[in-house]
Write a protein that holds these residues in place. Structure first.
Motif, PDB file in Angstrom:
ATOM      1  N   ASP A  78       0.795  -1.294   0.112  1.00 50.47           N
ATOM      2  CA  ASP A  78       0.180  -0.042  -0.015  1.00 50.47           C
ATOM      3  C   ASP A  78       0.825   1.259   0.063  1.00 50.47           C
ATOM      4  OD1 ASP A  78      -2.354  -1.633   0.186  1.00 50.47           O
ATOM      5  OD2 ASP A  78      -2.213  -1.716   2.088  1.00 50.47           O
ATOM      6  N   LEU A  79       2.202   1.096   0.589  1.00 54.28           N
ATOM      7  CA  LEU A  79       2.787   2.388   0.663  1.00 54.28           C
ATOM      8  C   LEU A  79       4.387   1.952   0.853  1.00 54.28           C
ATOM      9  CD1 LEU A  79       2.364   5.533   2.474  1.00 54.28           C
ATOM     10  CD2 LEU A  79       4.296   4.429   3.074  1.00 54.28           C
ATOM     11  N   ILE A  80       5.448   2.578   0.381  1.00 54.98           N
ATOM     12  CA  ILE A  80       6.773   2.380   0.410  1.00 54.98           C
ATOM     13  C   ILE A  80       7.395   3.106   0.943  1.00 54.98           C
ATOM     14  CG2 ILE A  80       8.862   1.885  -1.053  1.00 54.98           C
ATOM     15  CD1 ILE A  80       6.988   0.861  -3.290  1.00 54.98           C
ATOM     16  N   LEU A  81       8.385   2.897   1.977  1.00 56.53           N
ATOM     17  CA  LEU A  81       9.227   3.646   2.787  1.00 56.53           C
ATOM     18  C   LEU A  81      10.644   3.401   2.259  1.00 56.53           C
ATOM     19  CD1 LEU A  81       7.723   3.359   6.301  1.00 56.53           C
ATOM     20  CD2 LEU A  81       7.670   5.198   4.718  1.00 56.53           C
ATOM     21  N   LEU A  82      11.296   4.415   1.634  1.00 53.01           N
ATOM     22  CA  LEU A  82      12.389   4.325   0.553  1.00 53.01           C
ATOM     23  C   LEU A  82      13.481   5.233   1.174  1.00 53.01           C
ATOM     24  CD1 LEU A  82      13.488   2.498  -1.907  1.00 53.01           C
ATOM     25  CD2 LEU A  82      12.609   4.566  -3.106  1.00 53.01           C
ATOM     26  N   ASP A  83      14.730   4.326   1.351  1.00 57.92           N
ATOM     27  CA  ASP A  83      15.830   5.178   1.993  1.00 57.92           C
ATOM     28  C   ASP A  83      16.527   5.505   0.605  1.00 57.92           C
ATOM     29  OD1 ASP A  83      18.484   4.409   4.332  1.00 57.92           O
ATOM     30  OD2 ASP A  83      17.930   6.392   3.262  1.00 57.92           O
ATOM     31  N   VAL A  84      17.413   6.586   0.697  1.00 59.76           N
ATOM     32  CA  VAL A  84      18.185   7.112  -0.738  1.00 59.76           C
ATOM     33  C   VAL A  84      19.344   6.554  -0.801  1.00 59.76           C
ATOM     34  CG1 VAL A  84      19.227   9.390  -1.479  1.00 59.76           C
ATOM     35  CG2 VAL A  84      16.729   9.382  -0.284  1.00 59.76           C
ATOM     36  N   LEU A  85      20.014   6.216   0.138  1.00 57.60           N
ATOM     37  CA  LEU A  85      21.415   5.869   0.217  1.00 57.60           C
ATOM     38  C   LEU A  85      21.373   4.290   0.274  1.00 57.60           C
ATOM     39  CD1 LEU A  85      23.275   8.236   2.396  1.00 57.60           C
ATOM     40  CD2 LEU A  85      23.383   8.304  -0.002  1.00 57.60           C
ATOM     41  N   MET A  86      21.275   3.595  -0.818  1.00 60.45           N
ATOM     42  CA  MET A  86      21.512   2.078  -0.767  1.00 60.45           C
ATOM     43  C   MET A  86      22.629   1.519  -1.838  1.00 60.45           C
ATOM     44  SD  MET A  86      17.481   1.192  -1.068  1.00 60.45           S
ATOM     45  CE  MET A  86      17.239   1.920  -2.553  1.00 60.45           C
ATOM     46  N   SER A  87      23.004   0.360  -1.377  1.00 57.08           N
ATOM     47  CA  SER A  87      23.899  -0.280  -2.314  1.00 57.08           C
ATOM     48  C   SER A  87      23.488  -0.552  -3.650  1.00 57.08           C
ATOM     49  CB  SER A  87      24.640  -1.644  -1.748  1.00 57.08           C
ATOM     50  OG  SER A  87      23.486  -2.529  -1.647  1.00 57.08           O
ATOM     51  N   GLY A  88      24.526  -0.184  -4.592  1.00 54.42           N
ATOM     52  CA  GLY A  88      23.990  -0.279  -6.014  1.00 54.42           C
ATOM     53  C   GLY A  88      22.981   0.692  -6.626  1.00 54.42           C
ATOM     54  N   MET A  89      21.675   0.353  -6.811  1.00 53.62           N
ATOM     55  CA  MET A  89      20.812   1.425  -7.321  1.00 53.62           C
ATOM     56  C   MET A  89      20.400   2.446  -6.106  1.00 53.62           C
ATOM     57  SD  MET A  89      17.273   0.732  -9.178  1.00 53.62           S
ATOM     58  CE  MET A  89      17.828  -0.761  -9.935  1.00 53.62           C
ATOM     59  N   ASP A  90      20.558   3.636  -6.126  1.00 51.22           N
ATOM     60  CA  ASP A  90      20.143   4.651  -5.110  1.00 51.22           C
ATOM     61  C   ASP A  90      18.547   4.653  -4.927  1.00 51.22           C
ATOM     62  OD1 ASP A  90      19.282   6.170  -6.950  1.00 51.22           O
ATOM     63  OD2 ASP A  90      20.961   7.664  -6.837  1.00 51.22           O
ATOM     64  N   GLY A  91      17.987   5.308  -4.024  1.00 50.33           N
ATOM     65  CA  GLY A  91      16.618   5.440  -3.618  1.00 50.33           C
ATOM     66  C   GLY A  91      15.695   6.218  -4.896  1.00 50.33           C
ATOM     67  N   PHE A  92      16.573   7.208  -5.280  1.00 49.59           N
ATOM     68  CA  PHE A  92      15.773   8.160  -6.384  1.00 49.59           C
ATOM     69  C   PHE A  92      15.666   7.340  -7.512  1.00 49.59           C
ATOM     70  CE2 PHE A  92      16.107  11.279  -3.604  1.00 49.59           C
ATOM     71  CZ  PHE A  92      17.076  11.895  -3.486  1.00 49.59           C
ATOM     72  N   GLU A  93      16.462   6.409  -8.258  1.00 51.12           N
ATOM     73  CA  GLU A  93      16.702   5.668  -9.367  1.00 51.12           C
ATOM     74  C   GLU A  93      15.572   4.468  -9.201  1.00 51.12           C
ATOM     75  OE1 GLU A  93      16.735   4.268 -13.149  1.00 51.12           O
ATOM     76  OE2 GLU A  93      17.550   6.206 -12.418  1.00 51.12           O
ATOM     77  N   THR A  94      15.190   4.077  -7.854  1.00 51.55           N
ATOM     78  CA  THR A  94      14.457   3.148  -7.604  1.00 51.55           C
ATOM     79  C   THR A  94      12.988   3.491  -7.510  1.00 51.55           C
ATOM     80  OG1 THR A  94      16.079   1.923  -6.159  1.00 51.55           O
ATOM     81  CG2 THR A  94      13.818   1.386  -5.677  1.00 51.55           C
ATOM     82  N   CYS A  95      12.903   4.671  -7.259  1.00 53.62           N
ATOM     83  CA  CYS A  95      11.531   5.410  -7.181  1.00 53.62           C
ATOM     84  C   CYS A  95      11.214   5.666  -8.783  1.00 53.62           C
ATOM     85  CB  CYS A  95      11.725   6.885  -6.398  1.00 53.62           C
ATOM     86  SG  CYS A  95       9.997   7.621  -6.554  1.00 53.62           S
ATOM     87  N   ARG A  96      12.323   6.099  -9.412  1.00 58.99           N
ATOM     88  CA  ARG A  96      11.737   6.221 -10.840  1.00 58.99           C
ATOM     89  C   ARG A  96      11.411   5.145 -11.660  1.00 58.99           C
ATOM     90  NH1 ARG A  96      16.057  10.480 -10.533  1.00 58.99           N
ATOM     91  NH2 ARG A  96      17.614   9.042 -10.706  1.00 58.99           N
ATOM     92  N   ARG A  97      12.094   4.115 -11.078  1.00 64.95           N
ATOM     93  CA  ARG A  97      11.669   2.849 -12.063  1.00 64.95           C
ATOM     94  C   ARG A  97      10.314   2.387 -11.431  1.00 64.95           C
ATOM     95  NH1 ARG A  97      17.010  -0.914 -13.355  1.00 64.95           N
ATOM     96  NH2 ARG A  97      18.377   0.669 -13.890  1.00 64.95           N
ATOM     97  N   LEU A  98      10.099   2.694  -9.993  1.00 65.59           N
ATOM     98  CA  LEU A  98       8.767   2.105  -9.608  1.00 65.59           C
ATOM     99  C   LEU A  98       7.584   2.672 -10.605  1.00 65.59           C
ATOM    100  CD1 LEU A  98       9.622   1.820  -6.049  1.00 65.59           C
ATOM    101  CD2 LEU A  98       8.923  -0.198  -7.328  1.00 65.59           C
ATOM    102  N   LYS A  99       7.749   3.948 -10.554  1.00 65.21           N
ATOM    103  CA  LYS A  99       6.686   5.004 -11.310  1.00 65.21           C
ATOM    104  C   LYS A  99       6.845   4.585 -12.862  1.00 65.21           C
ATOM    105  CE  LYS A  99       5.596   6.697  -7.457  1.00 65.21           C
ATOM    106  NZ  LYS A  99       4.273   6.665  -6.876  1.00 65.21           N
ATOM    107  N   ALA A 100       7.763   4.063 -13.265  1.00 66.66           N
ATOM    108  CA  ALA A 100       7.654   3.752 -14.812  1.00 66.66           C
ATOM    109  C   ALA A 100       7.225   2.469 -15.113  1.00 66.66           C
ATOM    110  CB  ALA A 100       9.129   3.580 -15.120  1.00 66.66           C
ATOM    111  N   SER A 101       6.804   1.696 -14.199  1.00 69.61           N
ATOM    112  CA  SER A 101       6.121   0.167 -14.231  1.00 69.61           C
ATOM    113  C   SER A 101       4.549   0.501 -13.877  1.00 69.61           C
ATOM    114  CB  SER A 101       6.856  -0.875 -13.070  1.00 69.61           C
ATOM    115  OG  SER A 101       5.844  -1.942 -13.233  1.00 69.61           O
ATOM    116  N   GLU A 102       3.959  -0.005 -14.897  1.00 72.00           N
ATOM    117  CA  GLU A 102       2.559   0.054 -14.962  1.00 72.00           C
ATOM    118  C   GLU A 102       1.865  -0.565 -13.741  1.00 72.00           C
ATOM    119  OE1 GLU A 102       1.110   1.827 -17.289  1.00 72.00           O
ATOM    120  OE2 GLU A 102      -0.828   1.441 -16.430  1.00 72.00           O
ATOM    121  N   SER A 103       2.533  -1.715 -13.037  1.00 70.99           N
ATOM    122  CA  SER A 103       1.845  -2.238 -11.967  1.00 70.99           C
ATOM    123  C   SER A 103       2.135  -1.822 -10.349  1.00 70.99           C
ATOM    124  CB  SER A 103       2.382  -3.862 -11.743  1.00 70.99           C
ATOM    125  OG  SER A 103       3.685  -3.914 -11.841  1.00 70.99           O
ATOM    126  N   THR A 104       3.352  -0.573 -10.558  1.00 71.53           N
ATOM    127  CA  THR A 104       3.640  -0.229  -9.370  1.00 71.53           C
ATOM    128  C   THR A 104       3.610   1.426  -9.329  1.00 71.53           C
ATOM    129  OG1 THR A 104       6.053  -0.155 -10.159  1.00 71.53           O
ATOM    130  CG2 THR A 104       5.276  -2.034  -8.718  1.00 71.53           C
TER     131      THR A 104
END
Length: 573
Positions: free
Chosen positions: A42-68
């Protein structure tokens, strides 16, 4: 979702779970994407500093997916710069919480965003439903108005017409239904009849398009009713066969009467022959509008006829050979009895004279003995010829091979037959261009070959004629040629000149004597020596040539071969 659970976050997670929230923890950005796709939170709490892909890029990909893309994302991070917050909102986040966290504030924000998300979803669903209902109502209103207007017009226009035409229409409908039923029954009966026929049945229009076909035709073409109707021969058969079929159709239409012809049709097991009867179909005006064909497969009948013709020809040939063999046997027995009886008659006659005459003078006695000797030798020659043929047929001819000079053999035979040639007035000439070449063979049998050919040439050459004997090397063979200026050989008899018991003219046997075995023996003996013999003649009255080719002995073999003797090692052939 968070990438790890530090002590500061662990307390927050524990408090969220205590308040009834279901918390899923992701280890990095990729894991967060996979878990979001899998469980749809229902809701995602997302940190910015993560190993590999950061939180900003992760959020962009979540918004780019039709299901998320509809899941609210709240950033929870220690990065509190304004630019970082702007980046979080531009990436699609709905909130940005800076650590250290106040759990009550976090819970309030979560509840607010969850409520907003739920209301937004409910509002969107209501809006969508409302839009659908509005569109549907508009369409219904338009359709209703159109239908109402059209109905009014039609009712006004057709009321009077329908009332007057109702009875007539009922009558026409009844008649049409009866006609259609009759037509269906007729077509069904026709189709059943032609489908159960062993013949190929079809109908084509003037352009060659198929209008009707039976089951056997469709099996032949591997087609269905729908795939045959409307197609032409060029679409169903190879070009050559298709053009033949169309040519036959045109002849039928031009003749305006049924025609019959054989047609060859390719099938899975090869080409089949059909006897086809085609007739034009005429319309009410008497003009042809189609061609109807009935074709019967006669392939097996044709094969049976061909086999019968072949067997008949074979039987006739066998009968002819048997009749020829029987005739030759009778002629040979007649000739043999005459040839054996003639010298015996002379021998017995002179023996009777000498025995009945008490005191015969020396001249009479010598003459009688010479006649007896000459006829006895003739009798011996006949018996030896028969024995040679018998031995050859049984494969019991014993050859005594040795190195033989053909030139010496020819000279010896020429010396032996010269008296007979001179007595008849026939000139015998020799041309021995090769006197050193040798062959490996039985000297006695080689002399028999030359003697038979030379004697035969003298026998059939008239007085004043000429017999030429030549010997030369031709490649790896020694070639003997005996030509004469005698009667020659007809073109019909030339292929049979070396056959047993065959003579070109049986009437000549009576005065020239002979069994017709000499040339047959020559052929067999030459073959046993690995050679070949052939005859040539320009025709009757133009002489003949007999050519014998025998393989030469290689020089190395000649020098290594032991000195030949008359009693060489026997070789059974």
């Amino acid at each position: 979702m968070v990438d790890d659970v530090p002590e500061s976050m662990a307390a927050t997670v524990a408090q969220l779970e205590e308040r009834g929230f279901r918390v899923a923890i992701a280890q990095d950005g990729e894991d967060a994407l996979e878990r979001a796709e899998l469980i749809s939170p229902d809701l995602i709490l997302l940190d910015v500093l993560m190993s590999g892909m950061d939180g900003f890029e992760t959020c962009r990909r979540l918004k780019a997916s039709e299901s998320t893309k509809g899941i609210p994302v709240v950033f929870m991070t220690a990065l509190g710069e304004t630019a970082q917050k702007v980046a979080g909102f531009e990436a699609g986040g709905v909130d940005y919480v800076v650590k250290p966290l106040e759990i009550d504030e976090v819970l309030a924000r979560i509840k607010t965003h969850l409520a907003l998300s739920a209301m937004r979803a409910e509002l969107e669903a209501q809006n969508a439903q409302l839009r659908q209902e509005i569109e549907k109502r508009k369409r219904l209103e338009v359709e209703l108005r159109c239908a109402h207007d059209m109905l009014e017009r039609r009712v006004a226009e057709r009321t009077s017409e329908l009332a007057a035409a109702n009875d007539l229409l009922k009558q026409e409908i009844g008649e049409r239904e009866r006609a259609e039923e009759t037509l269906r029954e007729s077509q069904g009966l026709l189709q059943a009849i032609i489908d159960n026929s062993t013949a190929v049945v079809y109908v084509k229009d003037l352009q060659g398009r198929y209008l009707l076909s039976n089951r056997r035709f469709r099996r032949l073409c591997h087609a269905t009713v729908e795939s045959v109707v409307g197609r032409t021969d060029h679409e169903l058969f190879p070009p050559e066969q298709a053009e033949n079929f169309r040519s036959f159709d045109r002849r039928v239409l031009e003749a305006r009467e049924p025609l019959e012809a054989e047609e060859v049709v390719p099938q899975d097991d090869g080409m089949h022959t059909y006897i086809s009867v085609k007739c034009p179909l005429f319309d009410a005006e008497g003009e042809p509008y189609a061609v109807c064909a009935i074709s019967t497969d006669i392939t097996e009948r044709k094969r049976a006829e061909e086999e019968r013709e072949r067997l008949l020809a074979s039987e006739q040939a066998a009968r002819s050979r048997a009749e020829t063999a029987d005739r030759l046997k009778d002629e040979f027995l007649c000739t043999l009895s005459h040839e054996l009886r003639t010298p015996l008659t002379s021998i017995l006659g002179w023996a009777h004279i000498l025995l009945r005459t008490a005191k015969s003078d020396a001249a009479t006695l010598e003459r009688g003995l010479r006649v007896i000797e000459r006829n006895g030798m003739a009798e011996l020659g006949l018996v030896e010829a028969l024995l040679d043929v018998s031995a050859i047929l049984c494969g019991k001819v014993d050859l005594k091979p040795q190195s033989v000079s053909l030139a010496e053999v020819i000279q010896a035979v020429r010396d032996a037959v010269t008296p007979a040639a001179e007595a008849k007035g026939v000139c015998v000439s020799l041309s021995l261009s090769s006197t050193t070449s040798r062959v490996w063979g039985d000297r006695g049998r080689l002399e028999q070959i030359v003697n038979n050919l030379l004697s035969n040439a003298i026998k059939f050459t008239p007085s004043g004629g000429r017999v030429d004997v030549s010997l030369e090397e031709v490649g790896a063979t020694s070639q003997l040629r005996i030509s004469d200026t005698g009667e020659g050989i007809s073109a019909d008899f030339l292929p049979h000149v070396f056959e047993k018991f065959r003579q070109a003219n049986r009437s000549t046997t009576r005065w020239r004597r002979g069994l017709g075995l000499g040339l047959s023996i020559v052929r067999d003996l030459v073959t046993m020596h690995g050679g070949e013999v052939r005859a040539e003649s320009a025709g009757e009255g133009r002489g003949a040539v007999f050519i014998v080719d025998l393989p030469l002995m290689p020089v190395i073999e000649e020098t290594a071969a032991p000195r030949s003797t008359d009693a060489g090692e026997a070789r059974s052939v």
